[in-house]
Scaffold this active site. Structure first.
Site, PDB file in Angstrom:
ATOM      1  N   GLU A 139      18.494 -75.083  24.128  1.00 49.56           N
ATOM      2  CA  GLU A 139      19.046 -74.872  22.786  1.00 49.56           C
ATOM      3  C   GLU A 139      19.818 -73.555  22.774  1.00 49.56           C
ATOM      4  OE1 GLU A 139      16.384 -75.656  19.427  1.00 49.56           O
ATOM      5  OE2 GLU A 139      16.779 -73.609  18.766  1.00 49.56           O
TER       6      GLU A 139
ATOM      7  N   ARG B 154      14.004 -78.844   7.734  1.00 48.78           N
ATOM      8  CA  ARG B 154      14.041 -78.273   6.386  1.00 48.78           C
ATOM      9  C   ARG B 154      14.730 -76.920   6.412  1.00 48.78           C
ATOM     10  NH1 ARG B 154       9.097 -75.516   3.348  1.00 48.78           N
ATOM     11  NH2 ARG B 154       9.880 -73.866   4.719  1.00 48.78           N
TER      12      ARG B 154
ATOM     13  N   TYR C  12       4.762 -79.200  15.205  1.00 49.64           N
ATOM     14  CA  TYR C  12       4.138 -77.877  15.304  1.00 49.64           C
ATOM     15  C   TYR C  12       2.739 -77.982  15.919  1.00 49.64           C
ATOM     16  CZ  TYR C  12       7.993 -76.659  12.254  1.00 49.64           C
ATOM     17  OH  TYR C  12       9.254 -76.478  11.737  1.00 49.64           O
TER      18      TYR C  12
ATOM     19  N   GLN D 244       7.740 -76.811  18.200  1.00 50.26           N
ATOM     20  CA  GLN D 244       7.857 -75.367  18.147  1.00 50.26           C
ATOM     21  C   GLN D 244       7.370 -74.806  19.479  1.00 50.26           C
ATOM     22  OE1 GLN D 244       9.062 -72.520  17.469  1.00 50.26           O
ATOM     23  NE2 GLN D 244       8.520 -72.420  15.283  1.00 50.26           N
TER      24      GLN D 244
END
Length: 318
Positions: A19, A125, A180, A211
């Site tokens: 990423e 989100r 998560y 995460q």
């Protein structure tokens, strides 16, 4: 190709991905290429590109009124994704947020991605901005990632916000969502958090990226709990090698994850950040090898715009 298609084609071989952050406003795309180029030898089937909301502060003027000042911008997610696909022939996965977007903004963003031939998106989100204690959705925006997934799949079905369009073009996005292993900071329990994840999957999400975590048992336990709850889509572990002593406090504070005592002790022994970086590389190599042995579909690295440590890890692992 869609992420799910890449995973099917891999036939249980663990893939490599990473990423990147868009550069700060005022910088050019060459910094992105410089971080990507060293990692292309490991054949990433996809590269994630984050989306960052504007950061701003409020300062008091002489008349006592507050003035909003934007202090940090990272625009360019769509352009970077298009450039990656054109230059490298690799699928780019833009992140799309609820925060900062109205539903119309989201729809227009998705239309642009569809026109560019981008088939994958990561639906998030997003965090609260620094001036807010809790996340506040944009006016007429999506409140939760599940709502965002709903909107994307409406568009995949040709359903647009504009009611005049009775049947529009069907987009074909593959949607990833976040998971998560140590639960989201706002979730009251890990079981409740997995229930929320299941709702995102029932809305149409096709894979999960976790995460960061520093103890592999957290990932394996999370996967087991997800499977027990009926979640059967791929769960991709997210990894970040620690690189500075400061991260011992920054990472737990910002990302709400724990670090094992043995890693903390090794970092604290280091005389400088060069030594910390080497500890982080060695720890992440060991994590990576264990995750591959445990059947992880992809190892997804959070590069934060710097690839030298990721390159060393990938060289030892892939």
């Amino acid at each position: 190709m869609k992420i799910t298609e890449h995973l099917e084609a891999a036939k249980d071989k663990t893939l490599f991905s990473f990423e990147i952050l868009p550069p700060l406003k005022g910088q050019n795309i060459n910094s992105i290429y410089e971080s990507i180029d060293p990692l292309m030898e490991f054949n990433p089937p996809f590269i994630d590109v984050t989306y960052h909301r504007e950061e701003y502060v409020y300062s008091e003027k002489e008349n006592g009124l507050l003035e909003k000042k934007i202090v940090r911008k990272r625009p360019g997610t769509v352009g970077i994704c298009a450039a990656i696909q054109s230059k490298y022939g690799v699928d780019a996965v833009p992140h799309i947020l609820c925060g900062g977007f109205s539903k119309e903004d989201t729809e227009n963003f998705l239309i642009d991605l569809d026109f560019l031939g981008i088939k994958n998106v990561m639906a998030l989100r997003g965090d609260a901005v620094k001036s807010e204690t809790y996340f506040k959705p944009e006016k007429n925006g999506n409140c939760f990632a599940k709502d965002l997934v709903d909107q994307i799949y409406d568009l995949n079905a040709g359903k647009y916000l504009d009611e005049v369009i009775e049947k529009g073009h069907n987009t074909d996005f593959c949607v990833g969502v976040a998971g998560y292993p140590e639960k989201h900071m706002e979730a009251p329990s890990i079981d409740k958090d997995i229930q929320r994840l299941k709702e995102k999957i029932e809305a149409g999400a096709e894979y999960v990226v976790t995460q960061m975590f520093f103890e592999n048992d957290r990932y394996f336990d999370f996967v087991e709990k997800c499977r027990e709850s009926g979640i059967d889509i791929p769960i991709i572990p997210g990894l970040k090698p620690i690189a500075t002593k400061k991260q011992l406090s920054v990472i737990p504070h910002r990302f709400h994850v724990d670090m094992p005592d043995c890693l903390i002790r090794e970092v604290e022994k280091c005389k400088d950040n060069a030594a910390v970086r080497q500890v982080g590389i060695e720890w992440c190599i060991q994590q990576s090898k264990e995750l591959i042995a445990g059947g992880a579909p992809v190892l997804h690295y959070y590069s934060m715009g710097k690839s030298t440590n990721i390159q060393k890890i990938a060289t030892a692992v892939f």
